[in-house]
Write an enzyme that holds these catalytic residues in place. Structure first.
Site, mmCIF file in Angstrom:
data_model
loop_
_atom_site.group_PDB
_atom_site.id
_atom_site.type_symbol
_atom_site.label_atom_id
_atom_site.label_comp_id
_atom_site.label_asym_id
_atom_site.label_seq_id
_atom_site.Cartn_x
_atom_site.Cartn_y
_atom_site.Cartn_z
ATOM 1 N N PHE A 175 -6.507 5.773 2.771
ATOM 2 C CA PHE A 175 -5.927 4.780 3.722
ATOM 3 C C PHE A 175 -6.902 3.416 3.639
ATOM 4 O O PHE A 175 -7.904 3.182 3.176
ATOM 5 C CB PHE A 175 -5.826 5.352 5.055
ATOM 6 N N CYS A 176 -5.992 2.471 4.241
ATOM 7 C CA CYS A 176 -6.362 1.024 4.168
ATOM 8 C C CYS A 176 -5.739 0.564 5.226
ATOM 9 O O CYS A 176 -4.852 0.911 6.013
ATOM 10 C CB CYS A 176 -6.504 0.249 2.718
ATOM 11 N N THR A 177 -5.807 -0.804 5.395
ATOM 12 C CA THR A 177 -5.164 -1.669 6.513
ATOM 13 C C THR A 177 -3.686 -1.476 6.531
ATOM 14 O O THR A 177 -2.965 -1.151 7.571
ATOM 15 C CB THR A 177 -5.862 -3.145 6.766
ATOM 16 N N ILE A 204 -2.943 1.699 8.210
ATOM 17 C CA ILE A 204 -3.728 1.883 9.601
ATOM 18 C C ILE A 204 -2.433 1.315 10.587
ATOM 19 O O ILE A 204 -2.236 1.885 11.595
ATOM 20 C CB ILE A 204 -5.023 1.279 9.836
#
Length: 300
Positions: A175-177, A204
């Site tokens: 996952f990332c922003t 996110i």
């Protein structure tokens, strides 16, 4: 006035990104839109803010580009303009990994919707990896996620090479922003022979928007690359401030530490810059104050 904030990206072939830059910048300026957009042969990436009709005009322009018809930005609202100016830049990559053979258009990991992500995080046979930079992870992440402690996204391939053997045989979830780093990192892992790899759809930001706080496995705040600095559930501003010397996020209490001088240093970077740097930072703060007194915004 409320400002609409739109975070977006799309991997799509753009053979001549330089030709797209001028018209796109002119349109943003004409519609009171600020922020940063990156153009590269592999696509477009960025975050913009402005009046809702201005954002709509820019998005209509972007959706007319090849492969961008179904572009779906992630929206938020801000009471204060989160950017001071508009920049459209042409780069080699829209997110820098330094792996020219990685092509997200050729295949990425399987998307997991925000509502299904908790089951992935809780699965003992899945290793959940945070692909963001260490300073982002420091203020918030998912419960139990692995932090590679990378200083830049381009460090991820070396981290994977050093850790691949111990993670082999498990499902990998990333996952990332907003999703863009996961598009590249899952494509990279597939190229490294990892077959079972998934990632959080919309990143996110989408999770914090859709999953109620009472059901959330997110801990802390999410760093964002604009003047909001961080957001929490419902994409509400998270209360962090930015050290304008080292660009790291700070808790409000960090500004009470003896090392802190607004715009000049914080406890993270007190030994990072020399006296000439500090003098330059203090002059910048002086110019910001003068601009504020004139009712203007200084472009940091």
């Amino acid at each position: 006035m409320m400002f609409t904030v739109a975070a977006l990206y799309r991997f799509t072939p753009l053979p001549d990104p330089h030709a797209l830059r001028g018209p796109l910048l002119d349109l943003c300026l004409a519609n009171g839109v600020t922020g940063t957009l990156l153009l590269a042969p592999e696509g477009i990436n960025g975050t913009i803010a402005g009046p809702s009709d201005g954002i709509a005009a820019v998005l209509a322009h972007l959706r007319a580009l090849p492969g961008c018809a179904d572009l779906e930005p992630k929206y938020a609202q801000a009471e204060v303009a989160p950017f001071g100016r508009m920049r459209v830049r042409v780069k080699r990559e829209i997110v820098t990994m330094g792996q020219p053979d990685v092509d997200p258009l050729a295949g990425v990991g399987r998307y997991v919707a925000p509502g299904d992500w908790n089951a992935v995080v809780r699965d003992p046979q899945t290793v959940v990896i945070d692909t963001r930079n260490a300073y982002e992870v420091a203020i918030g992440s998912f419960e139990g996620a692995v932090d590679p402690q990378t200083e830049a996204f381009g460090d991820f391939p070396a981290w994977w090479a050093a850790n691949a053997d111990r993670l082999r045989g498990k499902r990998v979830a990333m996952f990332c922003t907003g999703g863009i780093r996961c598009e590249k990192s899952t494509a990279y892992l597939r190229g490294q022979g990892v077959e079972d790899v998934v990632h959080l759809q919309g990143g996110i930001l989408k999770y914090l928007e859709e999953v109620p706080a009472a059901d959330s496995l997110w801990q802390g705040a999410c760093f964002v690359f604009d003047d909001r600095v961080s957001v929490g559930h419902g994409l509400e501003p998270g209360g962090h401030v930015l050290c304008h010397a080292c660009r790291r996020p700070l808790e409000p209490c960090d500004t009470e530490r003896p090392e802190y001088e607004a715009g000049v240093q914080c406890h993270h970077c007190v030994d990072q810059f020399d006296a000439s740097d500090r003098a330059r930072f203090r002059e910048r703060m002086k110019q910001i104050a003068l601009a504020r007194d004139r009712g203007e915004r200084h472009l940091r």
